[in-house]
Design a protein around this motif. Structure first.
Motif, PDB file in Angstrom:
ATOM      1  N   GLY A 216      -6.704  25.569 -91.624  1.00 23.47           N
ATOM      2  CA  GLY A 216      -5.847  26.334 -90.429  1.00 23.47           C
ATOM      3  C   GLY A 216      -6.850  27.352 -89.725  1.00 23.47           C
ATOM      4  N   PRO A 217      -6.379  27.728 -88.711  1.00 26.86           N
ATOM      5  CA  PRO A 217      -7.422  28.565 -87.866  1.00 26.86           C
ATOM      6  C   PRO A 217      -7.961  29.691 -88.434  1.00 26.86           C
ATOM      7  CG  PRO A 217      -5.184  28.613 -87.254  1.00 26.86           C
ATOM      8  CD  PRO A 217      -5.144  27.657 -88.109  1.00 26.86           C
TER       9      PRO A 217
ATOM     10  N   THR B 278      -5.378  28.632 -77.263  1.00 29.84           N
ATOM     11  CA  THR B 278      -4.916  28.631 -78.582  1.00 29.84           C
ATOM     12  C   THR B 278      -5.041  27.280 -79.125  1.00 29.84           C
ATOM     13  OG1 THR B 278      -3.627  30.882 -78.508  1.00 29.84           O
ATOM     14  CG2 THR B 278      -3.250  29.527 -80.535  1.00 29.84           C
ATOM     15  N   PRO B 279      -4.424  26.104 -78.568  1.00 34.09           N
ATOM     16  CA  PRO B 279      -4.618  24.832 -79.323  1.00 34.09           C
ATOM     17  C   PRO B 279      -5.756  24.593 -79.855  1.00 34.09           C
ATOM     18  CG  PRO B 279      -2.981  24.848 -77.376  1.00 34.09           C
ATOM     19  CD  PRO B 279      -3.754  26.048 -77.371  1.00 34.09           C
TER      20      PRO B 279
ATOM     21  N   THR C 238      -7.901  26.245 -81.424  1.00 39.12           N
ATOM     22  CA  THR C 238      -8.268  27.019 -82.516  1.00 39.12           C
ATOM     23  C   THR C 238      -7.631  26.204 -83.813  1.00 39.12           C
ATOM     24  OG1 THR C 238      -6.403  28.444 -82.312  1.00 39.12           O
ATOM     25  CG2 THR C 238      -8.576  29.008 -81.169  1.00 39.12           C
ATOM     26  N   ALA C 239      -6.809  25.374 -83.645  1.00 37.88           N
ATOM     27  CA  ALA C 239      -6.031  24.654 -84.728  1.00 37.88           C
ATOM     28  C   ALA C 239      -6.653  23.846 -85.897  1.00 37.88           C
ATOM     29  CB  ALA C 239      -4.816  24.079 -84.174  1.00 37.88           C
ATOM     30  N   ALA C 240      -7.628  23.214 -85.308  1.00 38.63           N
ATOM     31  CA  ALA C 240      -8.552  22.081 -86.217  1.00 38.63           C
ATOM     32  C   ALA C 240      -9.797  21.914 -85.516  1.00 38.63           C
ATOM     33  CB  ALA C 240      -7.495  20.869 -86.172  1.00 38.63           C
TER      34      ALA C 240
ATOM     35  N   ARG D 221     -10.178  32.347 -82.254  1.00 37.26           N
ATOM     36  CA  ARG D 221      -8.894  32.633 -81.599  1.00 37.26           C
ATOM     37  C   ARG D 221      -9.342  33.814 -80.880  1.00 37.26           C
ATOM     38  NH1 ARG D 221      -4.803  33.352 -86.432  1.00 37.26           N
ATOM     39  NH2 ARG D 221      -6.560  33.673 -87.558  1.00 37.26           N
TER      40      ARG D 221
END
Length: 166
Positions: free
Chosen positions: A36-37, A91-92, A94-96, A107
Protein backbone atom coordinates in the motif's frame (compact mmCIF):
# COMPACT_ATOMS: atom_id res chain seq x y z
CA UNK A 1 27.09 19.60 -1.16
CA UNK A 2 23.79 17.71 -1.48
CA UNK A 3 23.00 14.68 -3.59
CA UNK A 4 19.40 13.75 -4.36
CA UNK A 5 18.67 10.10 -4.73
CA UNK A 6 15.79 7.72 -5.33
CA UNK A 7 17.46 4.31 -4.95
CA UNK A 8 19.50 2.29 -2.49
CA UNK A 9 22.49 2.58 -4.85
CA UNK A 10 22.27 6.38 -4.90
CA UNK A 11 21.87 6.46 -1.12
CA UNK A 12 24.97 4.32 -0.65
CA UNK A 13 26.91 6.37 -3.21
CA UNK A 14 26.09 9.60 -1.37
CA UNK A 15 27.18 8.06 1.93
CA UNK A 16 30.39 6.59 0.54
CA UNK A 17 31.28 9.95 -0.99
CA UNK A 18 30.56 11.90 2.20
CA UNK A 19 27.96 14.29 0.77
CA UNK A 20 24.63 15.29 2.30
CA UNK A 21 21.60 13.37 1.04
CA UNK A 22 18.18 14.55 -0.12
CA UNK A 23 15.73 11.65 -0.10
CA UNK A 24 13.36 12.11 -2.97
CA UNK A 25 9.59 12.22 -3.06
CA UNK A 26 10.00 9.62 -5.82
CA UNK A 27 11.77 6.39 -4.87
CA UNK A 28 12.52 3.05 -6.49
CA UNK A 29 10.71 0.25 -4.71
CA UNK A 30 13.42 -2.13 -5.94
CA UNK A 31 12.98 -5.44 -4.09
CA UNK A 32 10.47 -4.15 -1.55
CA UNK A 33 7.12 -5.86 -1.25
CA UNK A 34 4.59 -3.06 -1.55
CA UNK A 35 1.21 -3.60 0.05
CA UNK A 36 0.00 0.00 0.00
CA UNK A 37 1.01 3.65 -0.27
CA UNK A 38 2.13 3.70 3.38
CA UNK A 39 5.09 1.58 2.28
CA UNK A 40 6.63 4.62 0.56
CA UNK A 41 7.90 5.81 3.94
CA UNK A 42 9.50 2.42 4.63
CA UNK A 43 11.32 2.46 1.28
CA UNK A 44 12.44 6.03 1.94
CA UNK A 45 13.55 5.03 5.44
CA UNK A 46 15.65 2.20 3.97
CA UNK A 47 17.41 4.77 1.77
CA UNK A 48 18.15 7.00 4.75
CA UNK A 49 19.58 4.09 6.72
CA UNK A 50 21.67 2.86 3.75
CA UNK A 51 23.07 6.39 3.33
CA UNK A 52 23.98 6.72 6.99
CA UNK A 53 25.42 3.19 7.13
CA UNK A 54 27.82 4.18 4.33
CA UNK A 55 28.59 7.73 5.54
CA UNK A 56 31.64 8.34 7.77
CA UNK A 57 29.70 10.26 10.49
CA UNK A 58 26.95 7.62 10.40
CA UNK A 59 23.82 8.73 12.23
CA UNK A 60 25.09 12.33 12.31
CA UNK A 61 25.16 12.59 8.50
CA UNK A 62 22.79 15.27 7.15
CA UNK A 63 19.63 14.04 5.44
CA UNK A 64 16.80 16.15 4.05
CA UNK A 65 13.43 14.82 2.99
CA UNK A 66 11.63 16.26 -0.04
CA UNK A 67 7.84 16.38 0.21
CA UNK A 68 4.84 18.30 -1.09
CA UNK A 69 2.82 19.74 1.78
CA UNK A 70 -0.06 22.16 1.40
CA UNK A 71 -1.17 23.90 4.60
CA UNK A 72 -4.70 25.27 4.47
CA UNK A 73 -4.86 27.26 7.72
CA UNK A 74 -5.48 30.63 6.04
CA UNK A 75 -6.67 29.35 2.64
CA UNK A 76 -9.95 30.59 1.25
CA UNK A 77 -12.69 28.09 0.45
CA UNK A 78 -11.81 28.40 -3.25
CA UNK A 79 -8.13 27.76 -2.55
CA UNK A 80 -8.93 24.72 -0.41
CA UNK A 81 -11.10 23.32 -3.22
CA UNK A 82 -8.30 23.90 -5.76
CA UNK A 83 -5.72 22.26 -3.48
CA UNK A 84 -7.97 19.27 -2.78
CA UNK A 85 -8.54 18.77 -6.52
CA UNK A 86 -4.77 18.94 -7.12
CA UNK A 87 -4.06 16.32 -4.44
CA UNK A 88 -6.93 14.09 -5.58
CA UNK A 89 -5.61 14.12 -9.16
CA UNK A 90 -2.12 13.14 -8.00
CA UNK A 91 -3.11 10.51 -5.43
CA UNK A 92 -3.60 7.52 -7.81
CA UNK A 93 0.12 7.51 -8.63
CA UNK A 94 0.87 6.74 -4.96
CA UNK A 95 -1.10 3.47 -4.84
CA UNK A 96 1.48 1.07 -6.26
CA UNK A 97 4.91 1.01 -7.93
CA UNK A 98 4.88 2.32 -11.49
CA UNK A 99 6.86 1.27 -14.54
CA UNK A 100 9.83 -1.00 -14.98
CA UNK A 101 11.81 0.91 -12.32
CA UNK A 102 8.96 0.35 -9.80
CA UNK A 103 8.76 4.04 -8.90
CA UNK A 104 6.78 5.03 -5.83
CA UNK A 105 5.57 8.59 -5.28
CA UNK A 106 5.05 10.24 -1.91
CA UNK A 107 1.51 11.28 -1.09
CA UNK A 108 0.94 15.02 -0.98
CA UNK A 109 0.03 16.11 2.53
CA UNK A 110 -2.79 18.64 2.75
CA UNK A 111 -4.58 20.06 5.78
CA UNK A 112 -4.09 22.42 8.63
CA UNK A 113 -0.57 22.87 9.91
CA UNK A 114 -1.49 20.79 12.97
CA UNK A 115 -2.76 17.97 10.71
CA UNK A 116 0.35 18.12 8.53
CA UNK A 117 2.65 18.09 11.58
CA UNK A 118 0.79 15.06 12.94
CA UNK A 119 1.16 13.25 9.59
CA UNK A 120 4.85 14.09 9.39
CA UNK A 121 5.60 12.90 12.92
CA UNK A 122 3.79 9.63 12.09
CA UNK A 123 6.13 9.13 9.10
CA UNK A 124 9.12 6.96 10.10
CA UNK A 125 11.34 8.54 7.43
CA UNK A 126 10.52 12.07 8.62
CA UNK A 127 11.50 11.10 12.15
CA UNK A 128 14.97 10.14 10.83
CA UNK A 129 15.78 13.32 8.88
CA UNK A 130 17.47 16.43 10.18
CA UNK A 131 16.00 18.77 7.57
CA UNK A 132 13.06 18.94 5.21
CA UNK A 133 12.52 20.54 1.79
CA UNK A 134 8.88 21.31 1.05
CA UNK A 135 8.16 21.48 -2.67
CA UNK A 136 5.48 23.77 -4.01
CA UNK A 137 3.01 22.61 -6.66
CA UNK A 138 3.92 24.00 -10.08
CA UNK A 139 0.46 25.02 -11.28
CA UNK A 140 -0.80 27.40 -8.60
CA UNK A 141 -1.25 31.17 -8.71
CA UNK A 142 0.91 33.77 -6.96
CA UNK A 143 -1.67 34.36 -4.20
CA UNK A 144 -1.76 30.59 -3.54
CA UNK A 145 2.02 30.52 -3.02
CA UNK A 146 1.82 33.53 -0.71
CA UNK A 147 -0.84 31.77 1.38
CA UNK A 148 1.04 28.44 1.45
CA UNK A 149 4.42 29.99 2.30
CA UNK A 150 2.88 32.24 4.95
CA UNK A 151 1.20 29.26 6.60
CA UNK A 152 4.47 27.31 6.41
CA UNK A 153 6.44 30.11 8.05
CA UNK A 154 3.91 31.17 10.67
CA UNK A 155 2.11 27.93 11.52
CA UNK A 156 3.65 24.75 10.13
CA UNK A 157 7.25 25.67 10.93
CA UNK A 158 6.47 26.41 14.58
CA UNK A 159 4.37 23.23 14.79
CA UNK A 160 7.51 21.34 13.73
CA UNK A 161 9.73 23.15 16.22
CA UNK A 162 11.15 25.82 13.93
CA UNK A 163 11.62 29.34 15.24
CA UNK A 164 12.63 32.44 13.31
CA UNK A 165 16.02 33.88 14.22
CA UNK A 166 16.44 37.55 14.74
Amino acid sequence: MWYGGASLASARWAGENGVNFLVSSVVKAEDAVISGPEDFALVQLSHIRAFRDAHPPGAAARVSQGLVVIPTDSASAAQRAKYEAYVTARTPRTAAPLGPDRLLFARDIIGTSAQIAEALYADPAFREVTEVAFALPFSFEHEDYVQILTDMATRLGPALGWAAKG
